[in-house]
Design an enzyme around this catalytic site. Structure first.
Site, PDB file in Angstrom:
ATOM      1  N   SER A 255       0.822  -1.205   0.000  1.00 46.78           N
ATOM      2  CA  SER A 255       0.000   0.000   0.000  1.00 46.78           C
ATOM      3  C   SER A 255       0.845   1.240   0.000  1.00 46.78           C
ATOM      4  O   SER A 255       2.025   1.221   0.328  1.00 46.78           O
ATOM      5  CB  SER A 255      -0.937  -0.013   1.201  1.00 46.78           C
ATOM      6  OG  SER A 255      -0.235   0.474   2.324  1.00 46.78           O
ATOM      7  N   LYS A 256       0.188   2.312  -0.371  1.00 41.11           N
ATOM      8  CA  LYS A 256       0.829   3.612  -0.500  1.00 41.11           C
ATOM      9  C   LYS A 256       1.602   3.988   0.766  1.00 41.11           C
ATOM     10  O   LYS A 256       2.680   4.548   0.697  1.00 41.11           O
ATOM     11  CB  LYS A 256      -0.287   4.630  -0.748  1.00 41.11           C
ATOM     12  CG  LYS A 256       0.153   5.910  -1.361  1.00 41.11           C
ATOM     13  CD  LYS A 256      -1.070   6.693  -1.791  1.00 41.11           C
ATOM     14  CE  LYS A 256      -0.696   8.085  -2.233  1.00 41.11           C
ATOM     15  NZ  LYS A 256      -1.833   8.810  -2.774  1.00 41.11           N
TER      16      LYS A 256
END
Ligand code: GLU
Length: 487
Positions: A255-256
């Site tokens: 994820s970011k």
């Protein structure tokens, strides 16, 4: 328009961020098209205005260009089925929805927010998953007309069959069957006359002649609804290829927040574009043979949907690094030196060093450019080091043998006129031979005296060439002093 060729599309939403998983989708869509001499289309899905991010479309263009995933039709270059930006296609969807109303596959729904909210609350209270309760499914023509005349706002909903099942085939996940009763009568056209994302996506794919839909498996659960739309229209159903997510580990998605989930993050960390693309191809796809390093052209030849795995792919930085190293080794020495120089210069500022030799010793052992500064940090200045470093089990050296060795080496080095690899090699190895000692007996102490480190790019000879004669002699003398002081 009929298309007998493979047509794939990459349909990113401009989020300002090219997630590794999205880039992989783009890559697979590109490879599948190119492998079949087909067409790779770029469609920007920008209808979700809440997610609009300034400059986000440029990130998509730049990433695809940089990685070589060049599209044959797209917003900037046009093509026969444009526009290629979803927000510019808004006019056409209502008509398509009306076709479905005619066919009985969609219907007007006049329920207002308050009613829908009430239904939801009741459903939740009874532990049922919220869904539209079908209140407007069976309005008569007259009732509909009366409401339209009265100007009551409406949406168009898809009329899901209430019985039976829907089955579709996915190339990766196989046949998937769902009970129609669980399918919600989803909205196709909103009160403002604009399509929902799910509806636009299907109509766009069809009107753009897409033959293979490749996307993340988060869309798998919507696919039965999409399929029913295709069937209601009487359209050909595309080949579906859903890809499992890219994970950070067994439980967490990439994820970011982790700061390593986007293409930009990886490039910023010093990875080469070709290596990233090569590695991403292997995230959830296995080539038939043992080869793992592929150019984009080779990937086109090698790619096959049957190699895509349905298990989530785990992003492995160690493997990415190894592949990056393989690409670094493929660079010409000149190109490597040029690319490595800024990293070398982070810790090595001296002008009087042999940078070509630094590059030569670094290239075979560099996996990531950002690892370079720490490897050459001893060049500017000899670090303080512990004489325990002179003791090396395998080399059979200790501080006494090292003192002897350095004492022998000093006059040899002083006598070398032309300070280059050949001359040094010649001088040192004839001494080794003369004394009848092992190479390590001489070379290990030399490396330690010149670097003060256990691990260095290149050995003592290379380091001597890098730092020059004067500094080499000074460091060897310093080593002798240190060893004497401890003796
Ligand atoms: N616009 C969607 C996304 O960025 C892609 C949907 C699709 O490929 O069908 O997630």
């Amino acid at each position: 328009m009929t298309f007998d060729k493979v047509r794939t599309r990459f349909a990113p939403s401009p989020t300002g961020y090219m997630h590794v998983g999205n880039l992989r989708t783009a890559l697979y869509a590109y490879l599948l098209a190119k492998k079949n001499n087909g067409t790779f289309i770029l469609r920007i899905e920008d209808t979700d205005q809440e997610r609009y991010v300034e400059g986000a479309v440029d990130i998509i263009y730049n990433t695809l260009r940089q990685t070589g995933l060049l599209w044959d039709e797209g917003p900037d270059i046009g093509g026969p089925v444009g526009p290629y930006i979803q927000s510019q296609r808004m006019g056409m969807f209502k008509e398509y929805a009306m076709q479905l109303v005619e066919k009985g596959a969609a219907y007007y729904c006049f329920c207002d927010k308050e009613r829908l909210e009430e239904v939801k609350v009741i459903q939740q209270a009874s532990g049922i998953a919220p869904h539209y309760d079908g209140h407007c499914r069976n309005l008569s023509k007259e009732e509909i007309q009366a409401k339209l005349d009265a100007g009551i706002p409406y949406v168009i909903r898809q009329k899901m069959p209430q019985e039976g099942t829907t089955t579709f085939h996915d190339e990766v996940f196989g046949d998937i069957t769902v009970e129609n009763s669980i399918l919600d009568d989803q909205i196709l056209i909103k009160t403002d006359g604009m399509p929902t994302y799910n509806f636009a996506n299907v109509v766009d794919d069809h009107t753009m002649g897409i033959t293979h839909v490749i996307r993340g498996n988060e869309y798998l659960s919507s696919t039965p609804k999409y399929n029913l739309l295709y069937q209601a229209f009487g359209w050909d159903i595309p080949v579906y290829v859903h890809c499992a997510p890219v994970m950070k580990n067994a439980t967490e998605k990439l994820s970011k927040r982790n700061g390593d989930a986007s293409f930009q993050d990886l490039i910023a960390k010093g990875y080469l574009t070709e290596a990233v693309i090569n590695y991403i191809a292997l995230l959830g796809w296995s080539p038939k043979g043992e080869q793992e390093v592929f150019t984009l052209e080779e990937l086109v030849q090698e790619f096959d949907i049957s190699g895509i795995s349905k298990s989530p792919a785990i992003f492995d930085p160690v493997k990415l690094k190894a592949i990056n190293g393989a690409y670094i080794r493929k660079l010409s020495p000149e190109k490597f030196e040029e690319m490595a120089m800024p990293y070398i210069r982070e810790t090595c500022k001296r002008e009087d060093v042999n940078t070509a030799m630094i590059a030569e010793v670094l290239q075979p052992r560099t996996e990531l450019f950002t690892d370079i500064p720490e490897q050459v940090d001893f060049i500017d200045q000899l670090p303080e080091y512990d004489i325990a470093l002179y003791t090396h089990k395998k080399m059979k050296t200790n501080s006494e043998t090292s003192l002897e060795a350095l004492n022998c080496l000093l006059p040899v080095l002083e006598g070398v006129e032309d300070w280059n690899m050949d001359a040094l090699h010649q001088a040192i190895f004839s001494k080794i031979e003369e004394l009848g000692v092992k190479n390590g007996y001489m070379l290990w102490p030399l490396r330690v005296a010149l670097s003060g480190k256990q691990f260095t790019p290149g050995g003592g000879l290379e380091i001597a060439v890098i730092i020059g004669k004067e500094d080499t002699l000074a460091r060897v003398r310093k080593g002798i002093e240190k060893l004497k002081a401890e003796a």
